[in-house]
Design a protein around this motif. Structure first.
Motif, PDB file in Angstrom:
ATOM      1  N   SER A  45       0.853  -1.184   0.000  1.00  0.00           N
ATOM      2  CA  SER A  45       0.000   0.000   0.000  1.00  0.00           C
ATOM      3  C   SER A  45       0.889   1.234   0.000  1.00  0.00           C
ATOM      4  N   VAL A  46       0.563   2.215  -0.838  1.00  0.00           N
ATOM      5  CA  VAL A  46       1.344   3.449  -0.931  1.00  0.00           C
ATOM      6  C   VAL A  46       0.428   4.636  -0.696  1.00  0.00           C
ATOM      7  N   SER A  47       0.873   5.546   0.153  1.00  0.00           N
ATOM      8  CA  SER A  47       0.170   6.810   0.377  1.00  0.00           C
ATOM      9  C   SER A  47       1.165   7.941   0.188  1.00  0.00           C
ATOM     10  N   LEU A  48       0.846   8.878  -0.701  1.00  0.00           N
ATOM     11  CA  LEU A  48       1.675  10.064  -0.904  1.00  0.00           C
ATOM     12  C   LEU A  48       1.143  11.168  -0.006  1.00  0.00           C
ATOM     13  N   TYR A  49       2.038  11.860   0.695  1.00  0.00           N
ATOM     14  CA  TYR A  49       1.623  12.893   1.632  1.00  0.00           C
ATOM     15  C   TYR A  49       2.039  14.292   1.181  1.00  0.00           C
ATOM     16  N   GLU A  50       2.311  14.456  -0.090  1.00  0.00           N
ATOM     17  CA  GLU A  50       2.610  15.777  -0.642  1.00  0.00           C
ATOM     18  C   GLU A  50       2.232  15.789  -2.119  1.00  0.00           C
ATOM     19  N   THR A  51       2.016  16.983  -2.633  1.00  0.00           N
ATOM     20  CA  THR A  51       1.639  17.109  -4.031  1.00  0.00           C
ATOM     21  C   THR A  51       2.843  16.855  -4.938  1.00  0.00           C
ATOM     22  N   VAL A  52       2.585  16.218  -6.062  1.00  0.00           N
ATOM     23  CA  VAL A  52       3.630  15.970  -7.059  1.00  0.00           C
ATOM     24  C   VAL A  52       3.209  16.518  -8.429  1.00  0.00           C
ATOM     25  N   ARG A  53       2.079  17.202  -8.472  1.00  0.00           N
ATOM     26  CA  ARG A  53       1.550  17.704  -9.743  1.00  0.00           C
ATOM     27  C   ARG A  53       2.613  18.500 -10.499  1.00  0.00           C
ATOM     28  N   GLY A  54       2.941  18.041 -11.705  1.00  0.00           N
ATOM     29  CA  GLY A  54       3.901  18.713 -12.569  1.00  0.00           C
ATOM     30  C   GLY A  54       5.356  18.523 -12.184  1.00  0.00           C
ATOM     31  N   SER A  55       5.630  17.798 -11.126  1.00  0.00           N
ATOM     32  CA  SER A  55       7.015  17.632 -10.647  1.00  0.00           C
ATOM     33  C   SER A  55       7.761  16.563 -11.432  1.00  0.00           C
ATOM     34  N   ASP A  56       9.076  16.706 -11.452  1.00  0.00           N
ATOM     35  CA  ASP A  56       9.980  15.706 -12.000  1.00  0.00           C
ATOM     36  C   ASP A  56      10.299  14.763 -10.849  1.00  0.00           C
ATOM     37  N   VAL A  57       9.723  13.561 -10.858  1.00  0.00           N
ATOM     38  CA  VAL A  57       9.790  12.664  -9.707  1.00  0.00           C
ATOM     39  C   VAL A  57      10.688  11.465  -9.995  1.00  0.00           C
ATOM     40  N   PHE A  58      11.512  11.137  -9.006  1.00  0.00           N
ATOM     41  CA  PHE A  58      12.393   9.976  -9.072  1.00  0.00           C
ATOM     42  C   PHE A  58      11.980   9.017  -7.960  1.00  0.00           C
ATOM     43  N   VAL A  59      11.811   7.744  -8.305  1.00  0.00           N
ATOM     44  CA  VAL A  59      11.471   6.705  -7.319  1.00  0.00           C
ATOM     45  C   VAL A  59      12.680   5.791  -7.191  1.00  0.00           C
ATOM     46  N   VAL A  60      13.320   5.806  -6.023  1.00  0.00           N
ATOM     47  CA  VAL A  60      14.494   4.972  -5.774  1.00  0.00           C
ATOM     48  C   VAL A  60      14.018   3.667  -5.149  1.00  0.00           C
ATOM     49  N   GLN A  61      14.148   2.571  -5.895  1.00  0.00           N
ATOM     50  CA  GLN A  61      13.671   1.281  -5.387  1.00  0.00           C
ATOM     51  C   GLN A  61      14.317   0.147  -6.181  1.00  0.00           C
ATOM     52  N   SER A  62      15.241  -0.551  -5.557  1.00  0.00           N
ATOM     53  CA  SER A  62      15.787  -1.761  -6.173  1.00  0.00           C
ATOM     54  C   SER A  62      14.751  -2.867  -6.091  1.00  0.00           C
ATOM     55  N   THR A  63      14.853  -3.798  -6.981  1.00  0.00           N
ATOM     56  CA  THR A  63      13.977  -4.975  -6.904  1.00  0.00           C
ATOM     57  C   THR A  63      14.812  -6.110  -6.310  1.00  0.00           C
ATOM     58  N   CYS A  64      15.019  -6.010  -5.013  1.00  0.00           N
ATOM     59  CA  CYS A  64      15.823  -6.977  -4.277  1.00  0.00           C
ATOM     60  C   CYS A  64      15.130  -7.277  -2.949  1.00  0.00           C
TER      61      CYS A  64
END
Length: 189
Positions: A45-64
């Protein structure tokens, strides 16, 4: 100004929070506010607690595999966290989403070695694209052909130059006499 958004934000799942924090520290921004948890049945489950509208977003997540709250989580748990976070960001109108995947799981399954084998690296590439990623940044893919599995741009960074530089500085002239031994010679079944 970032060309794809009004600002840059970095989020992370549970596989690499320390790496994401260090990246934020080096760049000079705070880590995006989000909660990534699991329900009792194991669903992510993921909940975002800030606006990202129009932002350049990076998600750091290895698949390990990773450990959280004393419990080991699988590669599949990390992958689902990544996919769900990308989907949440897309639905929250992020300007551009880059999946930063230092370790790309399923990369060894990049071709058929016998009849009826899946090409799981292609499946994972399709899922990341379908979730809404605009770009992937990864390191040392098992095979360069995996970049072609994506219908979005992929930046495959190579770690070898960093290791060579490190050993050259550490051992100086003795580097000529050194040998690196790897347990995985690649493509051996």
């Amino acid at each position: 100004m970032i060309s794809h958004g009004k600002d840059m934000k970095i989020f992370t799942g549970n596989a690499n929070p320390a790496l994401a924090q260090e990246i934020c520290k080096l760049i000079g921004i705070k880590l995006g506010e989000a909660e990534v948890k699991s329900f009792a049945d194991g669903e992510a489950s993921v909940s975002l607690y800030e606006t990202v509208r129009g932002s350049d977003v990076f998600v750091v997540q290895s698949t390990c595999p990773f450990e959280k709250d004393g419990k080991m989580h699988t590669v599949n748990d990390a992958l689902m966290e990544l996919l769900i976070m990308i989907d949440a960001l897309r639905r929250a109108s992020a300007g551009r989403i880059t999946a930063v995947i230092p370790y790309f799981g399923y990369a060894r399954q990049d071709r058929k070695t016998k009849p009826r084998d899946p090409i799981s690296a292609k499946l994972v590439a399709n899922m990341i694209t379908a979730a809404g990623a605009d770009r992937v940044l990864t390191m040392d893919l098992h095979a360069n052909q995996i970049q072609g599995f994506f219908d979005i741009p992929v930046d495959n960074l190579l770690g070898n130059p960093i290791f060579v530089d490190y050993y050259a500085k550490k051992f100086g002239d003795k580097c000529e006499d050194m040998m690196v031994v790897s347990p995985d010679v690649g493509s051996v079944a």
